[in-house]
Design a protein around this motif. Sequence first.
Motif, short mmCIF file in Angstrom:
data_model
loop_
_atom_site.label_atom_id
_atom_site.label_comp_id
_atom_site.label_asym_id
_atom_site.label_seq_id
_atom_site.Cartn_x
_atom_site.Cartn_y
_atom_site.Cartn_z
N TYR A 1 7.02 -5.76 -7.44
CA TYR A 1 6.77 -4.34 -7.23
C TYR A 1 7.59 -3.50 -8.17
CZ TYR A 1 4.27 -5.27 -2.94
OH TYR A 1 3.36 -5.69 -2.02
N ASP B 1 -0.45 1.30 -6.63
CA ASP B 1 -0.07 2.38 -5.72
C ASP B 1 1.39 2.78 -5.81
OD1 ASP B 1 -2.56 2.91 -4.66
OD2 ASP B 1 -2.25 1.74 -2.83
N LYS B 2 2.24 1.90 -6.30
CA LYS B 2 3.67 2.23 -6.38
C LYS B 2 4.04 2.98 -7.66
CE LYS B 2 4.94 -1.20 -3.10
NZ LYS B 2 5.72 -0.75 -2.00
N ASP B 3 3.04 3.19 -8.53
CA ASP B 3 3.24 4.04 -9.70
C ASP B 3 3.02 5.49 -9.28
OD1 ASP B 3 3.65 1.88 -11.38
OD2 ASP B 3 1.63 1.92 -12.24
N ASN C 1 5.96 1.73 -12.41
CA ASN C 1 7.02 1.09 -11.63
C ASN C 1 6.86 -0.42 -11.59
OD1 ASN C 1 8.67 3.33 -10.74
ND2 ASN C 1 6.85 4.00 -9.65
N VAL D 1 -2.06 -2.84 -2.67
CA VAL D 1 -1.50 -1.84 -3.59
C VAL D 1 -2.11 -1.88 -5.00
CG1 VAL D 1 0.71 -1.62 -2.38
CG2 VAL D 1 0.46 -3.34 -4.18
#
Length: 179
Positions: A30, A79-81, A87, A155
């Motif tokens: 992640y 989704d974590k960007d 990211n 994600v």
Amino acid sequence: MKRLSSAMSVMGVVVLGLSGLTACGGGDGYGSSSSSSSGSSSAPASSQAAGATKLATADVGDLGKIVVDGNGRTVYVFDKDSAGKSNCEGGCLDKWPVVAAGDGTPQLDGVDASLVSTVTRSDGTKQLALNGLPLYLFASDSKSGEAKGQAVGGVWWVVGADGKKITTQPGDSGDGNGY
């Protein structure tokens, strides 16, 4: 002189060995990496290392018309960007190589040029983005028409021709270990 040459050979072996170890630094996929990794990776940067990158659209399975790279490989967003920032670092890049911006203006076929931009990664390299979100490939997609990365970990998502992520769940969920 012979002693100096021998010492330099040993140092070269040590340096190469250490750089090999740090390139394999861990991470949870992640973007958080082990303390020995500093955002650099030996992962392939893109399906096209030099020249202008190409983005196109293709119909893939029940996902409809999605964005693919110049080799027909599905591209994904994470989704974590956030808009303008990647990211996915360290070990994450082993499974999710970036779509590098390449040199010059990207070639587009079916993708609105106003949606395409670049993101500067923490290592200074440029990554293509769509609607501000960085684009990636999935290492397990070995040929065009595959979208094995769809919904991995809840994600990772393919991108529609309109630049929006498609959250359709795949028919077979795979092993769930792609992140």
